[in-house]
Design a protein around this motif. Structure first.
Motif: not given
Ligand SMILES: *Cc1c(COP(=O)(O)O)cnc(C)c1O
Length: 219
Positions: A114-119, A158-171
């Motif tokens: 489990e990655y804490n992408s929200g820090r 807003e769903p769109e606001e999750y995108r940066p976390f998901f991008k980081e996780a993908r990376n």
């Protein structure tokens, strides 16, 4: 209602993406209805609740159980008996206990880190800089199989606001995968919930975890 919801979601999900129906707070009957409508993975956040539902509908053929909540070490022994994957490994101590208890029953447990992408300090999950050391360390354990990453992301409307976390996780997922660490099989990226699963899929999720959109609001 559950049937229609599942049909609508499954019709919308690209091939290769698995849907986990998160049934926390919902009954075995409701979970069963989802399964009979095409769901093949149940997600549970609380062990006691999961044990009860598993007793009622766990015999169902080809039905898989994923643990998606915060797992306490003293509950691991029971958890490894009913779950097919633990999505929420966030410490070496927890992983070692899962390894030990799985070994006792001759099982190799697939786990996601489990990655804490929200820090967020208040949330469970591993900070980005700790992921590679943790995966490397745990790769030696023979009764768990690190199979990917899971993330939730900091809460947003807003769903769109999750995108940066998901991008980081993908990376980070791709980075670990490219390391080809022996014993590690980076196959699954679990991210996206009712409000955000479409964005998560765009960003590379191949497991999405959906509760509300299938079962309605939780009380
Ligand atoms: C509850 C929960 C979900 C499902 O959330 P919904 O917004 O109801 O779809 C997904 N993942 C985790 C880890 C959860 O705890």
């Amino acid at each position: 209602m559950i049937k229609d919801n599942v049909s609508r979601i499954l019709a919308d999900i690209p091939e290769g993406v698995q849907v986990v129906a998160v049934t926390k707070g919902k009954s075995a009957e409701e979970a069963l209805e989802a399964v009979e409508s095409g769901i093949s993975i149940i997600g549970e956040n609380y062990l006691q609740e999961a044990l009860k539902k598993h007793r009622e509908i766990g015999k169902k053929e080809n039905l898989k159980w994923h643990f998606t909540g915060h797992l306490q070490k003293n509950k691991v022994k029971k958890a490894v008996r009913i779950f097919d994957m633990i999505q929420t490994v966030d410490s070496a101590g927890l992983a070692e206990e899962i390894d030990r208890q799985s070994g006792q029953i001759g099982k190799v447990m697939p786990v996601l880190i489990e990655y804490n992408s929200g820090r967020e300090e208040s949330k469970s999950g591993v900070m980005q800089e700790a992921i590679i050391p943790l995966v490397t360390n745990l790769s030696k354990l023979s009764n768990i199989r690190i199979s990917g990453l899971m993330t939730i992301g900091a809460f947003h409307d807003e769903p769109e606001e999750y995108r940066p976390f998901f991008k980081e996780a993908r990376n980070i997922f791709e980075t670990v995968r490219s390391m080809k660490i022996p014993g590690v099989d980076m196959k699954y990226l679990s991210m996206g919930m009712s409000g955000s699963y479409k964005i998560a899929i765009e960003e590379g999720a191949n497991i999405v975890r959906i509760g509300t959109l299938i079962f309605g609001e939780r009380k």
